[in-house]
Design a protein around this motif. Structure first.
Motif, PDB file in Angstrom:
ATOM      1  N   ARG A  56      -2.739  -3.478  11.776  1.00  0.00           N
ATOM      2  CA  ARG A  56      -1.100  -2.511  11.536  1.00  0.00           C
ATOM      3  C   ARG A  56      -1.034  -1.568  10.513  1.00  0.00           C
ATOM      4  NH1 ARG A  56       0.028   1.842  13.973  1.00  0.00           N
ATOM      5  NH2 ARG A  56       2.129   2.276  14.033  1.00  0.00           N
ATOM      6  N   LEU A  57      -1.367  -2.805   9.502  1.00  0.00           N
ATOM      7  CA  LEU A  57      -0.878  -2.043   8.732  1.00  0.00           C
ATOM      8  C   LEU A  57      -1.863  -1.137   7.709  1.00  0.00           C
ATOM      9  CD1 LEU A  57       0.967  -1.780   5.907  1.00  0.00           C
ATOM     10  CD2 LEU A  57      -0.629  -4.515   5.098  1.00  0.00           C
ATOM     11  N   GLU A  58      -3.161  -1.832   8.280  1.00  0.00           N
ATOM     12  CA  GLU A  58      -4.675  -0.662   7.553  1.00  0.00           C
ATOM     13  C   GLU A  58      -4.518   0.135   8.541  1.00  0.00           C
ATOM     14  OE1 GLU A  58      -7.591  -4.758   6.833  1.00  0.00           O
ATOM     15  OE2 GLU A  58      -7.674  -3.871   8.856  1.00  0.00           O
ATOM     16  N   GLU A  59      -4.039   0.352   9.921  1.00  0.00           N
ATOM     17  CA  GLU A  59      -3.816   1.934   9.974  1.00  0.00           C
ATOM     18  C   GLU A  59      -2.694   3.064  10.298  1.00  0.00           C
ATOM     19  OE1 GLU A  59      -4.564  -0.745  15.560  1.00  0.00           O
ATOM     20  OE2 GLU A  59      -2.406   1.383  15.070  1.00  0.00           O
ATOM     21  N   LEU A  60      -2.357   2.271   9.442  1.00  0.00           N
ATOM     22  CA  LEU A  60      -1.101   2.901   9.296  1.00  0.00           C
ATOM     23  C   LEU A  60      -1.051   3.754   7.848  1.00  0.00           C
ATOM     24  CD1 LEU A  60       2.729   0.977   9.516  1.00  0.00           C
ATOM     25  CD2 LEU A  60       1.658   2.492  10.674  1.00  0.00           C
ATOM     26  N   LEU A  61      -2.604   2.934   7.004  1.00  0.00           N
ATOM     27  CA  LEU A  61      -2.727   2.836   5.877  1.00  0.00           C
ATOM     28  C   LEU A  61      -4.132   4.369   5.837  1.00  0.00           C
ATOM     29  CD1 LEU A  61      -2.073  -0.084   3.552  1.00  0.00           C
ATOM     30  CD2 LEU A  61      -1.132   1.694   3.320  1.00  0.00           C
ATOM     31  N   ARG A  62      -4.382   4.279   6.426  1.00  0.00           N
ATOM     32  CA  ARG A  62      -5.321   4.901   6.423  1.00  0.00           C
ATOM     33  C   ARG A  62      -5.927   6.483   6.398  1.00  0.00           C
ATOM     34  NH1 ARG A  62      -8.889   0.959   9.727  1.00  0.00           N
ATOM     35  NH2 ARG A  62      -9.489  -0.284   8.826  1.00  0.00           N
ATOM     36  N   ASN A  63      -6.323   6.575   5.561  1.00  0.00           N
ATOM     37  CA  ASN A  63      -6.148   8.199   5.526  1.00  0.00           C
ATOM     38  C   ASN A  63      -4.510   8.903   5.496  1.00  0.00           C
ATOM     39  OD1 ASN A  63      -9.182   8.061   6.173  1.00  0.00           O
ATOM     40  ND2 ASN A  63      -9.185   8.121   8.265  1.00  0.00           N
ATOM     41  N   ASN A  64      -4.055   7.992   4.823  1.00  0.00           N
ATOM     42  CA  ASN A  64      -2.250   8.854   5.520  1.00  0.00           C
ATOM     43  C   ASN A  64      -2.505   8.167   3.961  1.00  0.00           C
ATOM     44  OD1 ASN A  64      -0.077   8.418   5.320  1.00  0.00           O
ATOM     45  ND2 ASN A  64       0.600   8.450   7.743  1.00  0.00           N
ATOM     46  N   PRO A  65      -2.497   9.961   2.860  1.00  0.00           N
ATOM     47  CA  PRO A  65      -1.471   9.606   1.138  1.00  0.00           C
ATOM     48  C   PRO A  65      -0.072   9.326   0.854  1.00  0.00           C
ATOM     49  CG  PRO A  65      -3.142  10.961   1.878  1.00  0.00           C
ATOM     50  CD  PRO A  65      -2.721  11.002   3.339  1.00  0.00           C
ATOM     51  N   GLU A  66      -0.034   9.499   2.294  1.00  0.00           N
ATOM     52  CA  GLU A  66       1.632   9.732   1.833  1.00  0.00           C
ATOM     53  C   GLU A  66       2.612   7.586   2.324  1.00  0.00           C
ATOM     54  OE1 GLU A  66       3.898  10.597   0.387  1.00  0.00           O
ATOM     55  OE2 GLU A  66       5.428   9.769   1.043  1.00  0.00           O
ATOM     56  N   ASN A  67       1.705   7.284   2.858  1.00  0.00           N
ATOM     57  CA  ASN A  67       1.864   5.083   2.826  1.00  0.00           C
ATOM     58  C   ASN A  67       0.961   4.557   2.267  1.00  0.00           C
ATOM     59  OD1 ASN A  67       3.011   6.137   5.691  1.00  0.00           O
ATOM     60  ND2 ASN A  67       1.926   5.532   6.828  1.00  0.00           N
ATOM     61  N   GLN A  68       0.391   5.254   1.708  1.00  0.00           N
ATOM     62  CA  GLN A  68      -0.432   4.509   0.811  1.00  0.00           C
ATOM     63  C   GLN A  68       0.039   4.441  -0.320  1.00  0.00           C
ATOM     64  OE1 GLN A  68      -4.371   6.550   0.003  1.00  0.00           O
ATOM     65  NE2 GLN A  68      -4.934   6.121   2.329  1.00  0.00           N
ATOM     66  N   ARG A  69       0.895   5.697  -0.656  1.00  0.00           N
ATOM     67  CA  ARG A  69       1.150   6.012  -1.964  1.00  0.00           C
ATOM     68  C   ARG A  69       2.538   5.145  -2.402  1.00  0.00           C
ATOM     69  NH1 ARG A  69       2.757  11.836  -1.617  1.00  0.00           N
ATOM     70  NH2 ARG A  69       0.275  12.320  -2.862  1.00  0.00           N
ATOM     71  N   ARG A  70       3.679   4.790  -0.249  1.00  0.00           N
ATOM     72  CA  ARG A  70       4.445   4.445  -0.449  1.00  0.00           C
ATOM     73  C   ARG A  70       4.699   2.709  -0.494  1.00  0.00           C
ATOM     74  NH1 ARG A  70       7.502   5.840   5.121  1.00  0.00           N
ATOM     75  NH2 ARG A  70       8.953   4.550   4.337  1.00  0.00           N
ATOM     76  N   PHE A  71       3.550   2.390  -0.044  1.00  0.00           N
ATOM     77  CA  PHE A  71       3.380   0.485   0.070  1.00  0.00           C
ATOM     78  C   PHE A  71       2.620   0.678  -1.274  1.00  0.00           C
ATOM     79  CE2 PHE A  71      -1.028  -2.378   0.450  1.00  0.00           C
ATOM     80  CZ  PHE A  71       0.287  -3.005   1.145  1.00  0.00           C
ATOM     81  N   ILE A  72       2.496   1.167  -2.184  1.00  0.00           N
ATOM     82  CA  ILE A  72       1.435   0.933  -3.972  1.00  0.00           C
ATOM     83  C   ILE A  72       2.997   1.229  -4.177  1.00  0.00           C
ATOM     84  CG2 ILE A  72       0.423   1.218  -5.485  1.00  0.00           C
ATOM     85  CD1 ILE A  72      -1.450   2.687  -3.728  1.00  0.00           C
ATOM     86  N   GLY A  73       3.695   1.993  -4.065  1.00  0.00           N
ATOM     87  CA  GLY A  73       4.863   1.581  -4.766  1.00  0.00           C
ATOM     88  C   GLY A  73       5.640   0.349  -4.285  1.00  0.00           C
ATOM     89  N   TYR A  74       5.642   0.108  -3.303  1.00  0.00           N
ATOM     90  CA  TYR A  74       6.714  -1.104  -2.889  1.00  0.00           C
ATOM     91  C   TYR A  74       6.014  -2.243  -3.803  1.00  0.00           C
ATOM     92  CZ  TYR A  74       9.607  -4.347   0.015  1.00  0.00           C
ATOM     93  OH  TYR A  74      10.299  -5.279   0.101  1.00  0.00           O
ATOM     94  N   LEU A  75       4.173  -2.104  -3.088  1.00  0.00           N
ATOM     95  CA  LEU A  75       3.614  -3.545  -3.954  1.00  0.00           C
ATOM     96  C   LEU A  75       3.839  -3.832  -5.286  1.00  0.00           C
ATOM     97  CD1 LEU A  75       0.558  -3.651  -1.851  1.00  0.00           C
ATOM     98  CD2 LEU A  75       2.633  -5.066  -1.824  1.00  0.00           C
ATOM     99  N   ASP A  76       3.778  -2.182  -6.177  1.00  0.00           N
ATOM    100  CA  ASP A  76       4.329  -2.199  -7.491  1.00  0.00           C
ATOM    101  C   ASP A  76       5.507  -3.360  -8.291  1.00  0.00           C
ATOM    102  OD1 ASP A  76       1.541  -1.640  -8.270  1.00  0.00           O
ATOM    103  OD2 ASP A  76       1.570   0.030  -9.391  1.00  0.00           O
ATOM    104  N   LEU A  77       5.918  -3.023  -7.277  1.00  0.00           N
ATOM    105  CA  LEU A  77       7.980  -3.210  -7.611  1.00  0.00           C
ATOM    106  C   LEU A  77       7.289  -4.851  -7.991  1.00  0.00           C
ATOM    107  CD1 LEU A  77      10.832  -2.231  -5.993  1.00  0.00           C
ATOM    108  CD2 LEU A  77      10.653  -4.435  -6.531  1.00  0.00           C
ATOM    109  N   HIS A  78       6.883  -5.250  -6.484  1.00  0.00           N
ATOM    110  CA  HIS A  78       6.993  -7.026  -6.270  1.00  0.00           C
ATOM    111  C   HIS A  78       5.440  -7.782  -8.076  1.00  0.00           C
ATOM    112  CE1 HIS A  78       5.231 -10.871  -4.421  1.00  0.00           C
ATOM    113  NE2 HIS A  78       3.902 -10.241  -4.432  1.00  0.00           N
TER     114      HIS A  78
END
Lengths: 221, 530
Positions: B31-53
């Motif tokens: 499901r996470l992959e579905e949300l990330l695939r071809n979706n720059p905005e979601n990718q940006r948010r995901f990377i942002g959260y992971l970078d915090l971690h």
């Protein structure tokens, strides 16, 4: 072949090393000139090599945090990420001379980090929830494109960490800094692992929101 | 913080949380992959959260509290060339340096000094560090504390651009981004404009760099030699009287020695190693060294003194002890040795396999503490049965492990380090005698001994033969049954005869590990037979 026996005795010489070399070898002044020329050529080669190496060292120091963040995005477990980061650094230093200074450093370093993380995960696949290659490729590209924004985000995070109450700061330190598993930490604190995960997630959410808000404020100022 | 909105719990963030904590099942990953695939905005948010971690992981790696105290200095510009995380971490280190001495002076860390947040980075290395001779590899981050280079050569880079080349054995204490303390050893430092103000302290002097290249060597007694290649260095003495120039500034082409007094030295470009040596392929990451297996050597009394000519025909090689470096170096680096005695002298004979035989370019008059770097054999003895075995003598700072210090033995001049090597430029065999466990006194002996070297016909080794009067060892002729504490070190150099490329330690107290050169309790023994 007869070798001379050499018995204790002193005959100190104060001449330069090249001259000494030539004298030891019984060579002439022409030898001196040739050897000096050769030394100069060698030195120029070494200088170029050193400049390249120095440039690499600077890039490495400047970008190592970004490489680390990238590795954590592939392998979120801290201990595992540390191991891959260490291996990535060793590889980078081993093949530093293959880096082309005319190209961007981060894509090259990310490529190596990606390979190292792959090598790490392969024998441990059962316990790692790795994203598929195409998604990782997209995320890597996004990360490279938005590197500047990500650095800004890290700066914004400094302010947010400062505002964090000490109790929550201690909890982060405990969970992230400890070698013990979350289960063990939870037990030590008399909490269930779920409660501890939730507490940690709440703190990350607070920081995440804080960072987003600071970035918006910064863009308006 | 209480005013912040804690609600970011959409599906993506929820999955990102689970991803950080490794608590996603296969369906959630899909499901996470579905949300990330071809979706720059979601990718940006995901990377942002992971970078915090990731940032929390990064800070936690230092092992220190996650955040600096309120007085943490910050960079004055919005963005510098170095990510703020690095500066931020450095600031934490500096503030802790001021407050927690226990952290600052963590001596001999139990694990390699490798941390993401370090003061300096190893950029080139052929060497081993610490008592356990851990291999040093490029990329190691050194935090503050004492870095003990036991073997080889290492180049360090500092974020400010400062570069250092260390030659073993060196004890260098990293204090902060601007300061080191050189306890013993040899270091060449290059300081670019960005690093001006870099400070190096030794037991004798404090050196403040003004943008330069300079070499410093510190002997066991603390005596400090400084030589400036480029630029200038300000020198502040801890306590000496001498004739260093009044403004305390050493400029390019000047060299000084600082001990109880100061004195000018002749400028000698080759005094220090200024560039990282090119190493043979097989020693690129490994150094020749060995694991000691011999604790005791029998020393036979001889009726007929051997002729000291480098020819071992009159020695019975079947009685020789042998030692070799570990694989893959054993075939190239090994040794055979014998020791004999009579009422006048002790006799030492060895054959050393060495691809760079008799190449030493070291000058014992200029650098007596580092004679061995060009290749040598060093036999250390406690030259009196009364000193006993194990010999309880060690330099200050040695872990005593329940032993009481014995000041009389620590100060004994019958503890002698016998250094033997062949000087290539002078074409003579050499003998240096260093007295006391700390080598407080040293003599480049010209009388009372004989020595001879002979190169192997194939150029891959050499033979040495020495006869040394007891008088030079402050010793009486040993009696059958006497025991002298002793240990043996063989050093191999590069082809240039300047840099030590490997070491073999033998005759050691097998139950006393780790071996420490300057702790005689870890030495083995010589047993004098009839």
């Amino acid at each position: 072949m007869e070798f001379p026996s050499i018995v204790a005795g002193n005959s100190r010489s104060q001449k330069g090393p090249v001259k000494k070399q030539c004298q030891v070898l019984g060579l002439t002044d022409k030898c001196l000139v040739e050897r000096r020329d050769r030394l100069c050529t060698d030195r120029n080669t070494v200088d170029v090599d050193q400049q390249k190496h120095q440039r690499f060292a600077e890039l490495f120091v400047r970008n190592e945090a970004a490489v680390y963040r990238y590795i954590v995005s592939l392998i979120p477990n801290r201990a595992d990420a540390d191991e891959v980061f260490q291996q990535t650094n060793l590889t980078l230093w081993t093949i530093w001379d293959r880096y082309d200074p005319d190209r961007e450093f981060l894509p090259w370093a990310f490529g190596i980090a990606r390979n190292e993380s792959r090598n790490f995960i392969r024998p441990r696949r059962s316990r790692h929830c790795e994203l598929t290659d195409d998604v990782i490729a997209e995320l890597t590209e996004r990360r490279l494109r938005e590197q500047e924004h990500l650095v800004e985000q890290q700066e914004a995070l400094n302010d947010c960490l400062e505002k964090l109450p000490s109790r929550q700061r201690d909890l982060i330190h405990l969970c992230y800094g400890s070698e013990a598993s979350m289960k063990v930490v939870a037990k030590q604190r008399g909490q269930s692992p779920d409660a501890l995960y939730k507490a940690l997630q709440r703190i990350r959410d607070l920081l995440h929101d804080c960072v987003q808000r600071n970035l918006v404020l910064a863009s308006r100022s | 913080m209480s005013k912040l909105n804690p609600h970011t719990s959409d599906e993506l963030v929820s999955l990102a949380r689970g991803y950080c904590d490794e608590r996603l099942d296969a369906a959630q990953v899909r499901r996470l992959e579905e949300l990330l695939r071809n979706n720059p905005e979601n990718q940006r948010r995901f990377i942002g959260y992971l970078d915090l971690h990731a940032r929390l992981c990064w800070e936690a790696r230092s092992g220190e509290p996650i955040l600096a105290e309120p007085n943490v200095p910050k960079p004055t510009t919005r963005r510098t060339g170095v990510p703020r995380a690095v500066w931020f971490s450095a600031a934490i280190a500096v503030s802790l340096l001021m407050g927690f001495a226990w952290w600052t002076f963590r001596i001999h860390p139990a694990t390699p000094p490798m941390h993401a947040i370090g003061l300096a980075t190893v950029v080139r290395a052929v060497g081993r560090w610490g008592d356990d001779l851990e291999t040093i590899r490029p990329g190691l981050k050194l935090e503050n504390g004492v870095f003990e280079l036991s073997q080889g050569v290492v180049e360090l880079a500092w974020p400010s651009g400062v570069r250092m080349i260390l030659e073993s054995p060196t004890r260098l204490e990293l204090v902060d981004h601007q300061k080191v303390i050189l306890h013993t050893g040899r270091v060449v430092t290059r300081v670019p404009a960005s690093g001006v103000g870099f400070v190096m302290e030794t037991e004798r002097v404090r050196l403040v760099d003004l943008g330069t290249e300079f070499g410093v060597s510190v002997g066991l007694s603390g005596a400090t030699d400084v030589q400036v290649y480029e630029g200038a260095v300000d020198v502040y003495s801890h306590a000496f009287q001498g004739n260093v120039s009044q403004d305390n500034r050493l400029s390019a082409g000047e060299a000084y020695s600082f001990d109880k007094t100061s004195r000018a030295l002749p400028f000698a470009p080759e005094r220090f190693l200024r560039t990282f040596p090119k190493t043979p392929r097989k020693t690129k990451t490994e150094l020749a060294y060995n694991r000691s297996e011999i604790e005791m050597i029998h020393v036979r009394r001889t009726a007929q003194p051997p002729v000291i000519d480098g020819n071992l025909e009159e020695w019975d090689l079947s009685e020789a002890f042998t030692a070799a470096c570990i694989e893959p170096y054993a075939a190239t680096y090994h040794a055979q040795g014998m020791i004999r005695y009579d009422d006048q002298r002790i006799y030492i004979a060895m054959h050393i396999a060495d691809p760079a035989p008799m190449a030493s370019m070291t000058d014992p008059e200029k650098e007596p503490a580092f004679f061995w770097t060009g290749g040598s054999v060093v036999l250390r003895v406690g030259a009196d049965n009364q000193l006993g075995w194990p010999l309880n003598a060690s330099k200050p700072g040695t872990p005593l492990r329940g032993r009481q210090r014995d000041p009389a033995k620590d100060a004994s001049r019958q503890i002698v380090h016998i250094g033997m090597w062949y000087s290539k430029p002078q074409e003579v065999s050499q003998l240096i005698l260093q007295y006391g466990i700390r080598c407080d006194e040293q003599v480049l002996a010209s009388e009372g001994w004989q020595g001879a070297f002979r190169r192997d016909a194939d150029g891959l080794g050499y033979t040495l033969e020495y006869a040394i009067d007891y008088e030079l060892l402050h010793a009486s002729p040993p009696q059958p049954g006497d025991v002298w504490a002793s240990t043996l070190a063989i050093h191999w150099s590069d082809q240039d005869g300047r840099t030590c490329m490997g070491r073999l330690l033998e005759i050691t107290h097998q139950s006393q590990t780790p071996f420490r050169t300057f702790d005689a309790a870890t030495w083995g023994k010589l047993v004098f037979d009839p």
